[in-house]
Design a protein around this motif. Structure first.
Motif, short mmCIF file in Angstrom:
data_model
loop_
_atom_site.label_atom_id
_atom_site.label_comp_id
_atom_site.label_asym_id
_atom_site.label_seq_id
_atom_site.Cartn_x
_atom_site.Cartn_y
_atom_site.Cartn_z
N LEU A 1 -12.42 -63.43 -21.15
CA LEU A 1 -11.26 -64.11 -21.05
C LEU A 1 -10.62 -64.08 -19.47
N ASN B 1 -10.93 -65.97 -16.81
CA ASN B 1 -10.29 -67.04 -16.38
C ASN B 1 -9.18 -67.76 -17.11
N VAL B 2 -8.97 -67.46 -18.62
CA VAL B 2 -7.73 -67.67 -19.18
C VAL B 2 -6.77 -66.99 -18.81
N LEU C 1 -3.07 -68.20 -16.82
CA LEU C 1 -1.92 -67.80 -17.55
C LEU C 1 -0.79 -66.86 -16.35
#
Length: 310
Positions: free
Chosen positions: A21, A23-24, A28
């Motif tokens: 996760l 990149n997410v 964010l």
């Protein structure tokens, strides 16, 4: 110790359970970081350009905005680089600097909230003498005392932690260097450093909290004496933003430093909220219900657009 090589760098393990996760989380956290910088720079712009905001309350709010710009910058850039696949290592000296500035700025925030509570106490409980009590000299002394006291606090903690020998392992169970994750890596007795650092952080946080509580106790008593419901509502509204920020500040402090057992996952989550999310919320908290700041900001932006257009 003679048979061990001193540690020259630490390995930041990052946020647990985020594999796949990256990149997410990078997008964010980058969004929150940019929102923090933009929001606090806009508040500073409004305060500096509007003469109506040159009051003690907004002077301290300007200091808080400066803090909210620097505080996320202590650990966020390193964390985002690691999420992008860059090196997770940090040098011994950089780790010490990170810990120093984290506690320097964290203690500054604690002192600032205390000073802002006293400012609200003077404004609501002694409105006729407010300008005398909170004159320019008093505000300057309070601000200098806040920053200098925080520097002393952080210097003591950094000296205690990094005077200990570190000879391996060097894996830090977080995305930046802080006492709960660095201290267990020392290859010597850490009981004195642990006790003193726990006491230092606890005493500062508790003393500030008690002073804030005393100020707001007097404020509530004074507000309840106001006969007009509209007057009581207006008085409470001037304190609501400050109270919200205090709750957002003291929650992470209690969860990280003032509980007996440490949890790497919980520590990381709380640190993310404290380092990235809360500083981005402060501009919203202080502007959404503040007509003076919104009006000053609108005028400053319109002035800037007009200047660029002409």
């Amino acid at each position: 110790m003679w048979n061990h090589t001193p540690v020259t760098e630490f390995l930041l393990m990052g946020i647990p359970y985020t594999k796949g996760l990256e990149n997410v989380f990078f997008v964010l956290f980058l969004a929150f970081y940019l929102l923090t910088l933009l929001g606090n720079l806009l508040i500073l712009l409004a305060i500096l350009t509007s003469s109506t905001l040159h009051t003690p309350m907004y002077f301290f709010l300007g200091n808080l905005s400066v803090f909210d710009i620097f505080f996320p910058s202590v650990g966020s850039p390193q964390m985002m680089l690691s999420l992008m696949g860059q090196s997770r290592t940090i040098s011994y000296q950089s780790c010490a600097c990170q810990l120093f500035f984290y506690h320097f700025l964290g203690c500054t925030e604690c002192f600032l909230y205390t000073v802002m509570a006293y400012d609200r106490f003077a404004a609501i409980c002694h409105p006729l003498r407010y300008t005398v009590i909170m004159n320019r000299r008093v505000c300057t002394v309070m601000t200098l005392g806040t920053w200098m006291g925080s520097c002393l606090h952080a210097s003591v903690l950094t000296f205690l932690i990094f005077k200990l020998p570190y000879c391996g392992p060097n894996e830090v169970d977080n995305f930046f260097c802080d006492i709960p994750v660095v201290l267990p890596l020392a290859c010597a007795d850490t009981s004195v450093a642990q006790t003193v650092s726990f006491t230092n952080v606890g005493v500062v946080a508790l003393l500030c909290f008690l002073l804030i509580l005393a100020s707001y106790t007097r404020i509530v008593i004074s507000i309840l004496k106001i006969s007009s419901p509209e007057g009581r509502r207006r008085a409470f509204s001037t304190c609501s933003a400050h109270l919200t920020s205090i709750l957002l500040f003291y929650g992470p402090v209690v969860l990280i430093y003032l509980r007996p057992a440490s949890s790497p996952w919980l520590d990381s989550v709380v640190q993310v909220l404290n380092n990235i999310v809360t500083p981005s919320l402060n501009p919203l908290i202080y502007t959404l219900r503040n007509k003076d700041v919104k009006l000053a900001l609108r005028k400053a932006l319109l002035r800037g657009v007009y200047t660029c257009g002409s």
